[in-house]
Every structure is written in C-alpha cells, then in structure tokens.
Design an enzyme around this catalytic site. Sequence first.
Site, PDB file in Angstrom:
ATOM      1  N   ASP B  77       0.820  -1.219   0.000  1.00 39.19           N
ATOM      2  CA  ASP B  77       0.000   0.000   0.000  1.00 39.19           C
ATOM      3  C   ASP B  77       0.849   1.264   0.000  1.00 39.19           C
ATOM      4  O   ASP B  77       0.350   2.350  -0.266  1.00 39.19           O
ATOM      5  CB  ASP B  77      -0.909   0.039   1.245  1.00 39.19           C
ATOM      6  N   CYS B 205       7.661  25.725  15.429  1.00 35.73           N
ATOM      7  CA  CYS B 205       6.624  24.725  15.155  1.00 35.73           C
ATOM      8  C   CYS B 205       7.001  23.339  15.670  1.00 35.73           C
ATOM      9  O   CYS B 205       6.189  22.658  16.271  1.00 35.73           O
ATOM     10  CB  CYS B 205       6.363  24.636  13.644  1.00 35.73           C
ATOM     11  N   CYS B 247       9.412  24.528   3.925  1.00 34.88           N
ATOM     12  CA  CYS B 247       9.184  25.098   5.257  1.00 34.88           C
ATOM     13  C   CYS B 247       9.676  26.544   5.329  1.00 34.88           C
ATOM     14  O   CYS B 247       8.960  27.411   5.834  1.00 34.88           O
ATOM     15  CB  CYS B 247       9.909  24.267   6.312  1.00 34.88           C
TER      16      CYS B 247
END
Lengths: 157, 286
Positions: B77, B205, B247
């Site tokens: 997957d 962050c 970023c």
Amino acid sequence: MKRQFMLGMAISAFSAGVAMAQVAPENVEFADGAIAQSLSGTAGNADDGKKVFGTAGLGNCVACHAAVIAADIPFPGTVGPALDGVADRWSEGELRGIVANAKIMFDGTIMPSFYKTSGYIRPGDAYTGKAGTEPLPPILSAQQIEDVVAYLLTFKE
Amino acid sequence: MKQRTIKTALAATAVLGLAFAGMASAEPVDDTLVIDGVEIVTKAAGAAHLDGALPEAMSGWHFRDTETRAMQADDFDNPGMIYVDRGLDLWNAVDGTEGKSCASCHEGPEAMAGLRAVTPRVDEKTGKVMNIESYVNDCRTTRMGAEAWGDKAVELTDMLALISFQSRGELMNVAIDGAAAPFYEKGKEIYYTRFGQLELSCASCHEDNYGNYIRSDHLSQGQTNGFPVYRLKDAKLTTPQGRFVGCVRDTRAETFKIGSDEFNALELYVASRGNGLAVEGVSVRN
C-alpha cells in the site's frame, strides 16, 4: 453644475482626511503593547474582519486560534490560545496592538506581526521563496487590521 | 502552556461537537509501526545532546491519521515503494563514460545497508557534509564519468529511496562530534533562527508546538528518519532538504538552496535530533 463641483470638493476633502489619518507601519506608536489610534482612520467592519480572520491568504488567524464564535470556519488550529471572550479581556487598543505586532505585548511569542515591514532575517517575497526587499508590504493593510479588530470585539462570553 | 491550549481547544470541541470531527485528538497517536512482522522504532528517549529540548523523540508517523499510518505499515500500500523499485533499475543501469553502473562496483544495493542511519556525515578527506544524494552524485561524477543529477531530479530521490530502504529498522546514529561539531553548531543556530516575515524558526513549530494543529496540519517534531517521504498532497517523494525549502518558503523567507552549506548543516543537525529513531525506508505522510 455648481452642486457637482461642491460634491467633488467634498469627496477630495474626505479622501485627504483618510490619507492623513492612516498610520504607516513604521509610524505606529505602542503604549504597553496597545495602539490607541485607529490605523486607517476608518471604522473596522466585523464582517470583512471575519474574512480576514478565516482566509489563508489574508490573516489566517484561524490557522492557530479556535473560538466558538468562529466555529463555522473549518480546521481551527491550537498553536495559539482560544479566543473566546477576548473582547471581555482586552480593550480595542490592546487587540489592535496584538494583531499589529504581538511581540511588543508578549515578548518572544510565535505570533507573526501583521503590520510590520522591516527588521526581518532573510525576508522573502511573500510565499515565493525568493528574496524580498524591505520595507515589505505588511501582511495586512491598515484597514484589514481594523476589520479584524472589529470582528474580535464581537468575541464576548 | 501547550497542555492548556490543547485543553481549551478540546473544551471548544465538546461545546460544538461538529466541525471539529477531524481533530478529535491533538496528541500524537500511541501506536506501533510493524512492517512485514518487524517492529520499527518510532519513539526513543530524547538525544542527550538536546539537553531536554525533546523529552522523547517521535517519528512523524505518530502524527498522521489512521489511514496514512496503515498505508506505511504495508509495503504493497505504500506508494513510496514504487520509487525503491525504480531506484533498483537505476542502480543496475550503466551510465557515463566509464561504462559502469552502481552494481559494477557495489554489486547489490544491500552493500549500502547502514549508510542512511549515519548520514549526513562529514567526509574525512574533503571536510564536506555528505548525505546520500551527495554520495550518489560524487560517485557519478568521479567514478562513472556521468553527469551529476540535479537537486530535484527524480533519479536522485529514487536512489535515496532505494538506499534508505537498505537501512530500514536501523537506528539513526548521526555523529555530532569531531569533524561534525562545527556543522552541528551551525545547523543548530539555523534551527533556532526566526526567518522571514512570519518570523518562524524550525523550533517555533517542531519543538515548541509539536502535537498542536496549525490549521488542519498536525505539527510533528520534523524528524527526518522517515525520509524520503511520500507526501500524499504532492503525490511524489520528498527529500529532507526539499522539505526544508518548503518550510522556509512558508515563513515568507528567502529560502536556502538544496545542497547549500546552510541546509547541509541543518540536515545534519535535524537528523541528530532523531538519533535513536529507526530509518523507515520510505515513509508516508499527508
């Protein structure tokens, strides 16, 4: 004819008045983190402020702040404090100061300054990743700050 | 402070009930990554050199939703595994004036086992920071007589996928002393510098706010052990420095370039923050 002329004069005077009342980012005066004077000279509109609050390309306040009153705006963030009742806790001038440059009220806060144009490290040209030249346009205009403040003033508990 | 913020948000959730369905929990998910019956270490004690800045190192896998985590737990997957296969084709492909492929000298890609866990590292001879990408391009130009692949070339990310996969499960152990020390210090300085008009550092962050939501994005620690990462929103592989570009750009700053001294130092520093976490091979994130 004469009346049209008079009307034109009136509009000019009004425009001049607005231009004079607008405070440029570099001229903003803070007192204990607050800004007493309107930045635009025109009263804020809370409906417009809600758009600025919720739109990613504008203030995007919702990226970090949740509030019950703004619950119809999807995906509120949790980086900043929830804003419920801010209108009960802060004056209009304090809210204006926090939105314009929160670092003056809260030293070291992560919150970006929305009405500031210089003093940055590697300032960019918006979100292009390319270099920008100071003074940068502020993230929000004077009127957009006033609109957000008007919206925040509806955050009562 | 962070705890209180989360609680406030949760209280708001309780009041509203709807609209918040997508962010029921702000904490990283307590789960175990097992691929083909082998457990991959996704949590580790915070590296001692961080002086408590990260009490616990956590893979970004813990910050993703159930479906995304499950996708990575099954190689069939995991869309990133396609790139591992493509990397193997490149590994065996002759290129350049010397008539060589990677396999000509190294035989199978398993010869690269362990490399991903200790890179970036400083080359003793040249004193340069070397990551997988720079090793591959060095080999191409100095041994194969081939041209270096570009910073964003898919061939380079395919090779990164293949070589990282050889170290799956090995614990990150990036050196920060000796020749690496000045790069570590430089990377650390960059990590804590608030860049751009939004005045955000990596730490703003990924150290101060991991676990919190920034709009619909669940902030992780920004660990690099999972790279290259298949980002569902990009539908392609991303390298650590490719993500750094995104970023820094998103702080409304002028980015550094991939392969720059600044990003090489930052990659070494950030990798060292995840020492103890396992190389994931190719990870899946949203």
